[in-house]
Motif scaffolding. Structure first.
Motif, short mmCIF file in Angstrom:
data_model
loop_
_atom_site.label_atom_id
_atom_site.label_comp_id
_atom_site.label_asym_id
_atom_site.label_seq_id
_atom_site.Cartn_x
_atom_site.Cartn_y
_atom_site.Cartn_z
N GLN A 100 0.83 -1.20 0.00
CA GLN A 100 0.00 0.00 0.00
C GLN A 100 0.86 1.26 0.00
O GLN A 100 0.53 2.26 -0.64
CB GLN A 100 -0.94 -0.02 1.21
CG GLN A 100 -2.00 -1.11 1.13
CD GLN A 100 -2.84 -1.21 2.38
OE1 GLN A 100 -2.43 -0.77 3.45
NE2 GLN A 100 -4.02 -1.79 2.26
N ILE A 125 2.07 1.88 -3.48
CA ILE A 125 1.01 2.47 -4.31
C ILE A 125 0.91 3.97 -4.07
O ILE A 125 0.70 4.76 -5.00
CB ILE A 125 -0.33 1.77 -4.02
CG1 ILE A 125 -0.29 0.32 -4.52
CG2 ILE A 125 -1.49 2.50 -4.70
CD1 ILE A 125 -1.49 -0.50 -4.13
N SER A 175 1.45 6.64 -7.04
CA SER A 175 0.39 7.61 -7.33
C SER A 175 0.90 9.04 -7.19
O SER A 175 0.59 9.91 -8.01
CB SER A 175 -0.80 7.38 -6.40
OG SER A 175 -1.31 6.07 -6.52
N LEU A 225 -3.36 5.83 -13.57
CA LEU A 225 -3.92 5.76 -12.22
C LEU A 225 -5.11 4.80 -12.18
O LEU A 225 -5.29 4.07 -11.20
CB LEU A 225 -4.35 7.16 -11.76
CG LEU A 225 -3.22 8.13 -11.39
CD1 LEU A 225 -3.80 9.51 -11.12
CD2 LEU A 225 -2.45 7.63 -10.19
N GLY A 226 -5.93 4.80 -13.23
CA GLY A 226 -7.05 3.86 -13.28
C GLY A 226 -6.59 2.42 -13.32
O GLY A 226 -7.15 1.56 -12.61
N LEU A 249 -3.71 1.29 -12.20
CA LEU A 249 -3.12 1.01 -10.90
C LEU A 249 -4.19 0.74 -9.85
O LEU A 249 -4.07 -0.18 -9.02
CB LEU A 249 -2.23 2.18 -10.47
CG LEU A 249 -1.57 2.08 -9.09
CD1 LEU A 249 -0.57 0.93 -9.07
CD2 LEU A 249 -0.89 3.39 -8.73
N THR A 250 -5.26 1.52 -9.89
CA THR A 250 -6.36 1.34 -8.94
C THR A 250 -7.03 -0.01 -9.13
O THR A 250 -7.32 -0.73 -8.17
CB THR A 250 -7.39 2.47 -9.09
OG1 THR A 250 -6.75 3.73 -8.88
CG2 THR A 250 -8.52 2.31 -8.11
N TRP A 251 -7.30 -0.36 -10.40
CA TRP A 251 -7.95 -1.65 -10.68
C TRP A 251 -7.06 -2.80 -10.22
O TRP A 251 -7.53 -3.75 -9.58
CB TRP A 251 -8.23 -1.77 -12.17
CG TRP A 251 -8.98 -3.01 -12.55
CD1 TRP A 251 -10.33 -3.17 -12.64
CD2 TRP A 251 -8.40 -4.29 -12.90
NE1 TRP A 251 -10.63 -4.45 -13.01
CE2 TRP A 251 -9.48 -5.17 -13.17
CE3 TRP A 251 -7.11 -4.76 -12.99
CZ2 TRP A 251 -9.27 -6.50 -13.54
CZ3 TRP A 251 -6.90 -6.10 -13.34
CH2 TRP A 251 -7.98 -6.94 -13.62
N TRP A 252 -5.77 -2.73 -10.52
CA TRP A 252 -4.84 -3.80 -10.16
C TRP A 252 -4.71 -3.94 -8.65
O TRP A 252 -4.80 -5.04 -8.09
CB TRP A 252 -3.48 -3.51 -10.80
CG TRP A 252 -2.39 -4.40 -10.33
CD1 TRP A 252 -2.13 -5.69 -10.71
CD2 TRP A 252 -1.38 -4.06 -9.36
NE1 TRP A 252 -1.03 -6.16 -10.05
CE2 TRP A 252 -0.55 -5.19 -9.21
CE3 TRP A 252 -1.11 -2.91 -8.62
CZ2 TRP A 252 0.53 -5.20 -8.35
CZ3 TRP A 252 -0.03 -2.92 -7.77
CH2 TRP A 252 0.77 -4.06 -7.63
N SER A 253 -4.52 -2.82 -7.96
CA SER A 253 -4.31 -2.88 -6.52
C SER A 253 -5.59 -3.25 -5.78
O SER A 253 -5.53 -3.91 -4.73
CB SER A 253 -3.79 -1.53 -6.01
OG SER A 253 -4.72 -0.49 -6.30
N THR A 254 -6.75 -2.85 -6.30
CA THR A 254 -8.01 -3.19 -5.65
C THR A 254 -8.21 -4.69 -5.60
O THR A 254 -8.69 -5.25 -4.60
CB THR A 254 -9.18 -2.52 -6.37
OG1 THR A 254 -9.02 -1.10 -6.32
CG2 THR A 254 -10.50 -2.88 -5.71
N ASP A 269 -7.28 -6.94 -2.04
CA ASP A 269 -8.63 -7.14 -1.50
C ASP A 269 -8.51 -7.74 -0.09
O ASP A 269 -7.88 -8.79 0.09
CB ASP A 269 -9.40 -8.10 -2.41
CG ASP A 269 -10.84 -8.31 -1.95
OD1 ASP A 269 -11.23 -7.75 -0.90
OD2 ASP A 269 -11.58 -9.04 -2.64
#
Length: 391
Positions: free
Chosen positions: A44, A47, A51, A107-108, A110-115, A119
């Protein structure tokens, strides 16, 4: 003359003090978020770094170009081009819009991958970046209950519990099961993993691991009342031998966490010191989750299953009642012929001042001129009939 020098000197010192004030304030802060002790918190943090770097790709050039443009196009610069009729440049528009668009796409992604990767409900696939997880390794289960205003940690496999003190063995996967007794809260250990909400009547899950031994801090990340500021807990990372010793010390504390003691603990209190309990009442966490700790209180799971035995149990079987569990509602559109049934039609009393209904059959005012009487269920009044008319 001396007074002017003194005033100038004081102003200089005041300016330097103001410049140093933010640094002094930052020096008093703890960078737990940027100094993680667990693999999830480490990912985290990375990330956050990525970002921030992506956003600085826009912020830094914009701030630099603002100064450059202001200096280059100042009024005294005769070399600057002056074009009052300028209104459009395709190349400039491409640069202005393409760069932010590419950053937003990054950023999108990265957000999708990290989400998905981080999880909280997803079991861990590694202990650290250099240490894969043993498929046979069994995670340590810790049940977390947020109370007003303290944290209760139950170790069901070890048969002990603690308040405001969380001990975890290093390099062992942990599965947290979380709920709350009264109001929504947020479990947050910055060096371990991200925030996860706790809610009454709901169970959340968080998978994490601690990689470095040490003494860390946890807190509540959601305002929950007067004692919120003191709703903190200690997080102790120890080796397996140290964890076994901590469990032995808890079992020797002599105070089991039974139902009566939990109901006393549930009462609002502030600045609660760490406590250990030598035992835990069977199924205590499940009863907290189902909101039936107090003897004689029906559990939510029992109430939800109530009425699934067929007609006559649970909710009354009326025209507007929901279908039984697992059943599919059947509306009139799926029925044919006599299956739809009939009901008497009663026309409203005519208004002598409004003859629209009789002279214009297709008028929208006709929509409210009549209504159907629905057959009443036993013990219920028919729709559209007042109590006086029924009497």
């Amino acid at each position: 003359m001396r007074e002017d020098k003194l005033i100038s000197r004081l102003r200089h010192l005041a300016g330097r003090a103001l410049a140093m004030a933010p640094l002094l304030l930052l020096g008093a802060c703890q960078s737990e978020l940027l100094d993680p002790a667990g693999d999830i918190a480490l990912q985290q943090r990375d990330i956050i770094y990525i970002s921030t770097a992506l956003m600085l790709l826009i912020i830094v050039p914009v701030m630099a170009l603002t100064v450059i443009f202001a200096w280059h196009y100042r009024a005294k610069n005769a070399q600057a081009t002056y074009d009052p009729d300028f209104d459009h440049s395709t190349s400039l528009e491409l640069v202005i819009w393409a760069a932010p668009l590419l950053i937003i796409i990054c950023l999108g992604a990265l957000t999708w991958w990290s989400t998905h990767l981080l999880d909280p409900f997803r079991p861990l696939n590694r202990i650290s970046a250099s240490k894969p997880i043993d498929p046979k390794a069994k995670p340590l289960v810790v049940q977390v209950v947020s109370l007003d205003w303290k944290w209760l940690f139950i170790y069901p496999e070890q048969g002990v519990a603690s308040v405001n003190q969380l001990a975890l063995p290093v390099d062992r996967p942990v599965r947290f099961e979380l709920t709350s007794t009264n109001m929504m809260n947020t479990f947050y250990a910055p060096t371990l993993a991200g925030m996860i909400y706790t809610m009454p009547g709901m169970r959340s899950t968080l998978h994490a691991v601690l990689n470095k031994p040490g003494h860390y801090r946890g807190m509540s990340g959601n305002y929950s009342g007067a004692g919120f500021s003191y709703m903190n807990f200690t997080l102790d990372g120890v080796d397996q031998r140290g964890f076994d010793a901590w469990v032995a010390r808890a079992k020797g504390s002599g105070a089991p966490l039974d139902t009566a003691r939990f109901l006393e603990l549930e009462k609002p209190s502030e600045k609660v010191p760490p406590m250990l309990f030598s035992g835990v009442a069977p199924g205590l966490f499940d009863r907290v989750y189902n909101r039936c700790v107090k003897p004689g209180t029906p559990c939510m799971s029992e109430m939800m299953h109530h009425g699934q035995g067929g007609p006559g149990s649970g909710m009354p079987s009326t025209r507007n009642a929901p279908p039984p569990s697992g059943g599919k509602p059947e509306g009139a559109i799926f029925k044919e012929g006599e299956e739809k049934g009939t009901a008497p039609n009663v026309t409203k009393p005519r208004n002598p001042n409004d003859a629209t209904g009789s002279t214009a059959p297709h008028s929208h005012k006709n929509e409210s001129m009549s209504f159907n009487l629905v057959p009443a269920a036993p013990g219920l009044l028919r729709s559209g009939v007042s109590r006086e008319a029924a009497a």
